[in-house]
Design an enzyme around this catalytic site. Structure first.
Site, PDB file in Angstrom:
ATOM      1  N   LYS A  38      -7.330   8.316   0.208  1.00  0.00           N
ATOM      2  CA  LYS A  38      -6.033   8.549  -0.421  1.00  0.00           C
ATOM      3  C   LYS A  38      -6.123   9.438  -1.658  1.00  0.00           C
ATOM      4  O   LYS A  38      -5.234  10.249  -1.926  1.00  0.00           O
ATOM      5  CB  LYS A  38      -5.383   7.209  -0.765  1.00  0.00           C
ATOM      6  CG  LYS A  38      -4.928   6.425   0.459  1.00  0.00           C
ATOM      7  CD  LYS A  38      -4.296   5.110   0.058  1.00  0.00           C
ATOM      8  CE  LYS A  38      -3.650   4.404   1.249  1.00  0.00           C
ATOM      9  NZ  LYS A  38      -4.566   4.109   2.325  1.00  0.00           N
ATOM     10  N   GLU A 122      -1.325   3.976  -8.974  1.00  0.00           N
ATOM     11  CA  GLU A 122      -0.046   4.659  -8.863  1.00  0.00           C
ATOM     12  C   GLU A 122       1.007   3.916  -9.673  1.00  0.00           C
ATOM     13  O   GLU A 122       0.955   2.687  -9.803  1.00  0.00           O
ATOM     14  CB  GLU A 122       0.425   4.723  -7.406  1.00  0.00           C
ATOM     15  CG  GLU A 122      -0.323   5.706  -6.542  1.00  0.00           C
ATOM     16  CD  GLU A 122       0.216   5.742  -5.119  1.00  0.00           C
ATOM     17  OE1 GLU A 122       1.045   4.871  -4.777  1.00  0.00           O
ATOM     18  OE2 GLU A 122      -0.191   6.625  -4.357  1.00  0.00           O
ATOM     19  N   HIS A 157       3.615  -5.899   3.045  1.00  0.00           N
ATOM     20  CA  HIS A 157       3.212  -4.519   3.354  1.00  0.00           C
ATOM     21  C   HIS A 157       3.115  -4.241   4.849  1.00  0.00           C
ATOM     22  O   HIS A 157       2.660  -3.167   5.237  1.00  0.00           O
ATOM     23  CB  HIS A 157       1.883  -4.158   2.668  1.00  0.00           C
ATOM     24  CG  HIS A 157       1.901  -4.345   1.184  1.00  0.00           C
ATOM     25  ND1 HIS A 157       2.727  -3.623   0.343  1.00  0.00           N
ATOM     26  CD2 HIS A 157       1.198  -5.183   0.385  1.00  0.00           C
ATOM     27  CE1 HIS A 157       2.528  -4.008  -0.902  1.00  0.00           C
ATOM     28  NE2 HIS A 157       1.604  -4.954  -0.901  1.00  0.00           N
ATOM     29  N   ARG A 219      -2.376   9.929  13.210  1.00  0.00           N
ATOM     30  CA  ARG A 219      -2.303   9.271  14.511  1.00  0.00           C
ATOM     31  C   ARG A 219      -0.843   9.084  14.909  1.00  0.00           C
ATOM     32  O   ARG A 219       0.066   9.389  14.145  1.00  0.00           O
ATOM     33  CB  ARG A 219      -2.978   7.900  14.447  1.00  0.00           C
ATOM     34  CG  ARG A 219      -2.392   6.997  13.349  1.00  0.00           C
ATOM     35  CD  ARG A 219      -3.111   5.662  13.289  1.00  0.00           C
ATOM     36  NE  ARG A 219      -2.797   4.903  12.094  1.00  0.00           N
ATOM     37  CZ  ARG A 219      -1.781   4.059  11.973  1.00  0.00           C
ATOM     38  NH1 ARG A 219      -0.956   3.874  12.986  1.00  0.00           N
ATOM     39  NH2 ARG A 219      -1.579   3.391  10.849  1.00  0.00           N
TER      40      ARG A 219
END
Length: 544
Positions: A38, A122, A157, A219
């Site tokens: 990431k 973040e 999540h 994907r």
């Protein structure tokens, strides 16, 4: 074709397939690697002019430096494993004193799941919407988008409900977002199907300057059917064509949005028991004939604790969003699964929520609604009447003219229905089964389905009505295996004493005596596989 699990994003696996001379249906290994971490992906996106969420992506991973950066960003802050995915390796930190503890927890999970403890930080978005863009590239330098999906309805999540297009998205914002996604794909020379995920601050609606790149999934996504439904494109067919060297079949201006589509993930879990996973054999599975249903199981298959708990994807298309919501709600309410429990009723309640219908949603929607979306665990009067009617219809030898006889009053028929060891006498009338109820009888067991919720009952074989089994019944809280039985019938036990151990979902659950008494019945045996709500033993209270 690697499917859409973690294996599909494993660059080493992709390279091994290609090295073996097999066609890999997906992006090049280098593209997977570029987007696999990431922090590196975010830096790459910044260079490509794609807006990214404010945060820290540095190499200095010392707790002191990470704490310092988190303090500078401002709380709440999100810790994310750079190799994470599927909701794993993520922790929200609300205040500075919690940071180190949450960091260590995140790194432990990241190490166990991905073999990589590296994290990034973040800024936590207060009212976040999860919006992703479907992109597609070929071997001839063409990259197109197939518009966006909204995947904001999540629990822990994990996505639960996804839809396309995103509610509240205007054309200008859509164009900016989709163009950013194409820039992201071109930056890594992307080929095949992929998803560029963004996080939006929706506190004041959707605006291009408040939407940031989050990550890229290299994907096909589980929720790809909603994109197929609104565009008329078969994404898997496109994958195979592009992998064979063909060009993308359509130009960008030929791809248009038609109507609205919503998908719900039917999970094997029990919302009334805190979403505990539910495993076992699918003795009864009927998902109806409406809409689009994608599943890898059929009646008689087993749901094991070793794989993702998704039983099926329920997908509905409508002329507009309200039409799609109505159709999917009906699909969820009509779902019949037994004895494995599902979230069908939970899905139906979420879809019927006023805020969802109005498009007022973000990733905290399910958590904020809390118990309002949880179907009642106890059956209502209509369900009890329905169960009794099904039981009566199944028992052709019942002497109806004598049952329920009362002196000096009209005959009144009643049936004793048991649930979790407690029996209730239900009076019967000549009324028909309510149209929202379906069900069946299987020997002494009665199963009723009502708006996606499954209710199981047992008939009192002794005909003694309510209280045939006392509240000393020891009930299996979930499907599992009895790995230990500590007492035998006739033994004296004390309150809190361990009676047996049930193993479920790789965890051991001790079942204990509710009060001092005697083991009146012991039906459990070591090594036995049991279903949820099975009566395993019965304790009779000790004499005063």
């Amino acid at each position: 074709h690697p499917g859409y699990g973690f294996l599909s994003e494993n660059a080493d696996f992709a390279a091994a397939v290609q090295d073996a001379g097999i066609v890999w249906v997906g992006p090049d290994p280098d593209s997977i690697r570029a987007m696999g971490l990431k922090d590196a992906a975010k830096k790459l996106m910044q260079d490509a002019g794609v807006p990214v969420t404010p945060g820290y992506m540095g190499d200095d991973q010392s707790p002191e430096r990470l704490q310092q950066e988190a303090d500078a960003i401002g709380y709440p802050v999100l810790i994310k494993a750079v190799a994470g995915g599927g909701g794993k390796g993520m922790r929200k930190v609300d205040a500075a004193p919690q940071f180190v503890e949450m960091l260590e927890s995140c790194q432990r999970e990241a190490s166990a799941s991905f073999g990589n403890t590296h994290v990034l930080l973040e800024k936590w978005i207060t009212s976040p919407r999860h919006i992703e863009v479907q992109i597609f590239g070929d071997n001839h330098g063409t990259v197109v988008h197939l518009f966006e999906r909204d995947c904001s309805l999540q629990r822990r999540h994990q996505k639960v409900i996804e839809e396309a297009p995103a509610p509240g998205m205007d054309e200008a914002t859509r164009d900016d977002l989709c163009c950013a996604a194409i820039r992201a794909a071109k930056a890594v020379n992307y080929k095949g199907a992929g998803t560029v995920e963004f996080i939006a601050d929706a506190s004041e609606g959707l605006h291009a300057d408040r939407i940031w790149f989050m990550e890229m999934n290299t994907r096909l996504q589980v929720e790809h059917p909603v994109t197929e439904e609104i565009t008329g494109v078969d994404l898997v067919e496109w994958q195979l064509r592009v992998a064979s060297g063909e060009a993308i079949p359509l130009q960008q201006d030929e791809i248009v949005i038609d109507g609205h589509a919503i998908e719900a993930r039917l999970y094997a879990e029990d919302p009334t028991r805190g979403f505990l996973p539910s495993t076992g054999t699918l003795d009864h599975l009927d998902l109806g004939d409406d809409g689009r249903i994608e599943t890898g199981v059929e009646e008689g298959d087993a749901i094991s604790p070793f794989y993702d708990p998704m039983v099926a994807k329920l997908v509905a298309w409508g002329e507009d969003r309200d039409d799609a919501i109505e159709r999917l709600t009906q699909m969820a309410e009509d779902a019949e699964v037994w004895p494995v429990r599902t979230n069908a009723a939970f899905i139906a309640k979420a879809l019927a929520d006023d805020d969802f219908i109005a498009g007022r949603l973000d990733t905290s929607f399910i958590e904020a609604k809390g118990d309002a979306l949880i179907p009642p665990a106890e059956p209502d009067a209509a369900v009890l009447r329905g169960a009794a009617q099904i039981a009566l219809a199944a028992n052709e030898d019942h002497p109806a003219e004598l049952a329920g006889f009362r002196l000096n009053t009209a005959p009144r028929l009643s049936i004793a229905l048991g649930q979790a060891g407690n029996f209730t006498n239900v009076a019967l009338t000549e009324a028909q089964l309510e149209p929202t109820l379906t069900g069946f009888a299987d020997g002494p067991q009665i199963v009723v389905f009502h708006k996606g919720q499954a209710h199981g009952f047992t008939l009192d074989a002794r005909g003694s009505g309510a209280g045939a089994i006392s509240d000393g019944a020891i009930i299996a809280p979930m499907p599992g295996k009895v790995i230990a039985v500590d007492v035998a019938q006739g033994d004296h036990v004390t309150a809190g004493q361990r009676l047996m151990v049930l193993e479920a979902m790789k965890m051991e659950h001790a079942l204990t005596a509710p009060f001092d008494g005697i083991v009146a019945d012991m039906s459990a045996s070591q090594g036995a596989q049991v279903q949820v709500d099975t009566v395993l033993a019965r304790i009779e209270k000790a004499e005063e």
